[in-house]
Design a protein around this motif. Structure first.
Motif, PDB file in Angstrom:
ATOM      1  N   GLU D  71      22.240  10.051  -0.051  1.00  0.00           N
ATOM      2  CA  GLU D  71      23.297   9.149   0.416  1.00  0.00           C
ATOM      3  C   GLU D  71      24.644   9.869   0.408  1.00  0.00           C
ATOM      4  O   GLU D  71      25.432   9.754   1.339  1.00  0.00           O
ATOM      5  CB  GLU D  71      23.369   7.890  -0.454  1.00  0.00           C
ATOM      6  CG  GLU D  71      22.169   6.968  -0.292  1.00  0.00           C
ATOM      7  CD  GLU D  71      21.760   6.788   1.164  1.00  0.00           C
ATOM      8  OE1 GLU D  71      22.637   6.469   1.993  1.00  0.00           O
ATOM      9  OE2 GLU D  71      20.563   6.994   1.486  1.00  0.00           O
ATOM     10  N   ASN D  74      24.767  12.200   3.326  1.00  0.00           N
ATOM     11  CA  ASN D  74      25.052  11.505   4.576  1.00  0.00           C
ATOM     12  C   ASN D  74      26.512  11.079   4.667  1.00  0.00           C
ATOM     13  O   ASN D  74      27.136  11.185   5.731  1.00  0.00           O
ATOM     14  CB  ASN D  74      24.130  10.292   4.717  1.00  0.00           C
ATOM     15  CG  ASN D  74      22.811  10.646   5.387  1.00  0.00           C
ATOM     16  OD1 ASN D  74      22.746  10.723   6.600  1.00  0.00           O
ATOM     17  ND2 ASN D  74      21.778  10.902   4.592  1.00  0.00           N
ATOM     18  N   ALA D  75      27.029  10.605   3.550  1.00  0.00           N
ATOM     19  CA  ALA D  75      28.439  10.195   3.548  1.00  0.00           C
ATOM     20  C   ALA D  75      29.322  11.385   3.900  1.00  0.00           C
ATOM     21  O   ALA D  75      30.265  11.267   4.691  1.00  0.00           O
ATOM     22  CB  ALA D  75      28.819   9.633   2.179  1.00  0.00           C
ATOM     23  N   GLU D  78      28.972  12.116   7.587  1.00  0.00           N
ATOM     24  CA  GLU D  78      29.637  11.109   8.427  1.00  0.00           C
ATOM     25  C   GLU D  78      31.151  11.276   8.414  1.00  0.00           C
ATOM     26  O   GLU D  78      31.826  11.088   9.430  1.00  0.00           O
ATOM     27  CB  GLU D  78      29.279   9.704   7.950  1.00  0.00           C
ATOM     28  CG  GLU D  78      27.987   9.185   8.561  1.00  0.00           C
ATOM     29  CD  GLU D  78      27.483   7.942   7.846  1.00  0.00           C
ATOM     30  OE1 GLU D  78      28.327   7.129   7.403  1.00  0.00           O
ATOM     31  OE2 GLU D  78      26.249   7.798   7.706  1.00  0.00           O
ATOM     32  N   LYS D  94      30.312  19.142  11.477  1.00  0.00           N
ATOM     33  CA  LYS D  94      29.154  18.493  10.861  1.00  0.00           C
ATOM     34  C   LYS D  94      28.308  19.495  10.070  1.00  0.00           C
ATOM     35  O   LYS D  94      27.840  19.196   8.968  1.00  0.00           O
ATOM     36  CB  LYS D  94      28.287  17.828  11.942  1.00  0.00           C
ATOM     37  CG  LYS D  94      28.973  16.695  12.706  1.00  0.00           C
ATOM     38  CD  LYS D  94      29.342  15.547  11.783  1.00  0.00           C
ATOM     39  CE  LYS D  94      29.780  14.307  12.577  1.00  0.00           C
ATOM     40  NZ  LYS D  94      30.275  13.225  11.692  1.00  0.00           N
ATOM     41  N   TRP D  98      27.352  19.472   5.805  1.00  0.00           N
ATOM     42  CA  TRP D  98      26.142  19.512   4.963  1.00  0.00           C
ATOM     43  C   TRP D  98      26.054  20.808   4.186  1.00  0.00           C
ATOM     44  O   TRP D  98      25.644  20.836   3.025  1.00  0.00           O
ATOM     45  CB  TRP D  98      24.868  19.186   5.735  1.00  0.00           C
ATOM     46  CG  TRP D  98      24.370  20.101   6.819  1.00  0.00           C
ATOM     47  CD1 TRP D  98      24.401  19.888   8.157  1.00  0.00           C
ATOM     48  CD2 TRP D  98      23.729  21.387   6.642  1.00  0.00           C
ATOM     49  NE1 TRP D  98      23.840  20.934   8.836  1.00  0.00           N
ATOM     50  CE2 TRP D  98      23.416  21.872   7.943  1.00  0.00           C
ATOM     51  CE3 TRP D  98      23.392  22.166   5.542  1.00  0.00           C
ATOM     52  CZ2 TRP D  98      22.786  23.105   8.147  1.00  0.00           C
ATOM     53  CZ3 TRP D  98      22.770  23.392   5.747  1.00  0.00           C
ATOM     54  CH2 TRP D  98      22.473  23.849   7.040  1.00  0.00           C
ATOM     55  N   ASP D 138      18.547  12.127   8.979  1.00  0.00           N
ATOM     56  CA  ASP D 138      19.775  11.438   9.393  1.00  0.00           C
ATOM     57  C   ASP D 138      20.993  12.345   9.242  1.00  0.00           C
ATOM     58  O   ASP D 138      21.869  12.384  10.103  1.00  0.00           O
ATOM     59  CB  ASP D 138      19.997  10.176   8.552  1.00  0.00           C
ATOM     60  CG  ASP D 138      19.011   9.076   8.917  1.00  0.00           C
ATOM     61  OD1 ASP D 138      18.389   9.183   9.999  1.00  0.00           O
ATOM     62  OD2 ASP D 138      18.867   8.123   8.132  1.00  0.00           O
ATOM     63  N   ALA D 139      21.006  13.056   8.126  1.00  0.00           N
ATOM     64  CA  ALA D 139      22.186  13.885   7.855  1.00  0.00           C
ATOM     65  C   ALA D 139      22.302  15.035   8.851  1.00  0.00           C
ATOM     66  O   ALA D 139      23.392  15.581   9.072  1.00  0.00           O
ATOM     67  CB  ALA D 139      22.124  14.423   6.418  1.00  0.00           C
ATOM     68  N   PRO D 142      23.629  14.374  13.496  1.00  0.00           N
ATOM     69  CA  PRO D 142      24.892  14.615  14.213  1.00  0.00           C
ATOM     70  C   PRO D 142      24.984  16.026  14.793  1.00  0.00           C
ATOM     71  O   PRO D 142      25.526  16.218  15.889  1.00  0.00           O
ATOM     72  CB  PRO D 142      25.952  14.395  13.136  1.00  0.00           C
ATOM     73  CG  PRO D 142      25.332  13.425  12.197  1.00  0.00           C
ATOM     74  CD  PRO D 142      23.865  13.793  12.158  1.00  0.00           C
TER      75      PRO D 142
END
Lengths: 208, 208, 208, 208
Positions: D71, D74-75, D78, D94, D98, D138-139, D142
């Motif tokens: 989480e 991902n935050a 984002e 992006k 990460w 998900d991460a 993008p």
DNA sequence: AATGAATGAGCCTTCATTCAT
DNA sequence: CATGAATGAAGGCTCATTCAT
């Protein structure tokens, strides 16, 4: 005030009964070893701590459960047979009552022989143990009376009744543990046969 | 070399036997539920880990204990009675052998009915369980043979033998749990009486 | 005397090698967490105690195994490509050698990153750790040389080689952990593609 | 009432979070293999039993830790980059998000690759494992979108994204294990260089 | 050099019970 | 009265390591 206390008392009793019902259900489902306070509390819709407002400890629950089981046993025996029946028919009815009760509710048999750490009494107070013994005895007394009505002297009736109980308990145990399958026999059939043979035995003076 | 291996083997066996003795003692003292690996190890003078060099797990200890108990039972039964005796005397001798064995060693009875979670088989592998069942059956077979020698058909002998076993077991259980005291009776006496009455029962065709 | 000592030494070494083989097989079969001294000893045909005559402790086995793995890695790299090949073809050959080695022997990758408690060096002595690092470096040096032969300055060749190694290791890790399946990709294909693109990257001066 | 329940819930959550923090700290200090329930409980100021009120078992702690780590990942992703940025700048933003997250929190990388017994998935339920995989995916999405915005076909964007991820992971691994020092290089610098070279690679059609 | 017996510390987990609130 | 949090003791079991023989 008085009324309030009574109301509280009644509430109290009913909650205790609720917990006992839950405990019985858990014992039924998980057996005596698998039953835990947590599980019983959950089944009763309480948290574990609450149990201890109604029972001193786990053994006490067990004791209460056994007591109640013996009440049901007595009720079953009392309901069986008609007093005006022939003595032997009465004996048969009463004996089949207690035998049938345990055959139908094997967990109650477990309960009765539990305390019984490795089959020896433990946990319960001596006093409670005596009370429970007495209630068990009560359940067997009608058979003893019937045996006397069949003409046996008190001592002989006691002996015969003890033997009868032992026979039934032995069969129930074999049945419940599955051992009886190894003989290809059925407990109920054998118990009936034992009862059928009783008059003959008595007549031939074996238990004199 | 050969000798050395044998010596080691013997040592090994004796240590295993030592642990089994310790386990039996612990079962005796604390009951089957109270017996823990830690406790057994302590009684044997070992640390818990050491146990696992001799037994795969806790159930295996129990199984070994029961197996050994059944061997002693069979030995007792084999030693009893003379083959050339009258069939009924042979029956009496063999039956008293197994009954006497359990009367003298009540913990062996516990053991035999343990498996028995809340009195129901558990834990042991199905195969071992079958083996043990067979050995129990072996111990009871001489009685069955004697019943046949007394003139019963095989089916009838089996029924009668099962009833005999149940009767004895019931009495032993009542004795062991102290319940028989509440009747003021004695298990051994009642068992003898049951045996005495047997010929009469058979003659009267009850088990036909 | 001298000869005898040498013979003993040789024996010693071969037994150590035997144990190492066993350890490798066990690691292969059970993974690093699943490998126990007992298991390794059993696989080698020894008892646990014997291991300690050849290795100080479990970490030492791990270290020896890794050392040996790195030797095999170096052998694989040395055997690959021909010196007279075009520099880029040489690079491709050498890079595919180490990549292929780990792709074919994922457990060797585990080994290399184990020490690596939660992926950080541990257990091994600093000295041994350095030795192992050096051998890993040795296996990668041919690629570096090829990069220089392709015209890169020493610093640039070093950078490029590091990036190449990182890329391959990243792909191997994704492959080995199954994560790459979540992308529907294949590690070997992507590695080949990275190599194919290298000359272009170099020409465009990206790594200057 | 409602308020009370909420307060309790909050308290509960915070205690769970406290335990998770403790677990993270222990993993930090002792690595994943060294982390035990005992140790985690101690670090959280609890006894081992208390842990089990908040987590079903040890694997569940690990799962929760990883879920929470993903989480945060991902935050971070984002929050990075502006949607209205040029596609390549968005990709850079992006990707650096990460990469930067794991560079700053190397233990989260361990966690992500743990499951991973000897680097292979284990322990977690398949369902949870899938959930976690999805969140990781998900991460990375993008970056994939940005690659498509740069003109790559979906398949090509996927390949390129996988390679990018592998490259970063490889560098992080080398950094985290100290292996990169042996090359005298820096992971962040090399990752930036890989990104810089990307447009050139794409133009030259390498990933077509 | 190797064995085999044993240790001791540790592991995860369960559960009856207590007690402040 | 009941909760909910927490404890502490115990359970079965594993394993690297030691050491007398």
């Amino acid at each position: 005030m008085q009324a309030k206390i009574q109301r509280q008392q009644a509430l109290n009793d009913s909650r205790r009964a609720l917990m006992l019902d839950a405990a019985r259900a858990v014992f039924q489902r998980l057996g005596i070893e698998g039953a835990s306070i947590r599980e019983i509390a959950k089944a009763a819709g309480y948290t574990p701590g609450a149990i201890y407002s109604y029972f001193e400890n786990k053994e006490a629950i067990y004791g209460a459960l056994l007591a109640e089981s013996l009440e049901r046993l007595n009720a079953a025996v009392e309901a069986a047979g008609r007093v005006e029946a022939l003595p032997f028919e009465l004996l048969r009815g009463k004996a089949n009552a207690w035998f049938g009760f345990y055959a139908a509710n094997p967990r109650d048999l477990d309960l009765g022989f539990y305390l019984v750490q490795g089959l020896q009494p433990r946990g319960l107070s001596a006093e409670l143990n005596n009370q429970l013994n007495d209630r068990l005895h009560d359940a067997l007394r009608p058979c003893e009376a019937a045996l006397q009505a069949m003409g046996l002297a008190p001592q002989a009736a006691l002996s015969e009744n003890t033997a009868l109980f032992a026979h039934g308990v032995g069969l129930l145990l074999l049945q419940h543990t599955g051992r009886i399958r190894m003989f290809g026999q059925d407990a109920t059939v054998l118990f009936a046969r034992y009862l059928d043979a009783l008059p003959g035995r008595l007549a031939s003076g074996a238990s004199a």
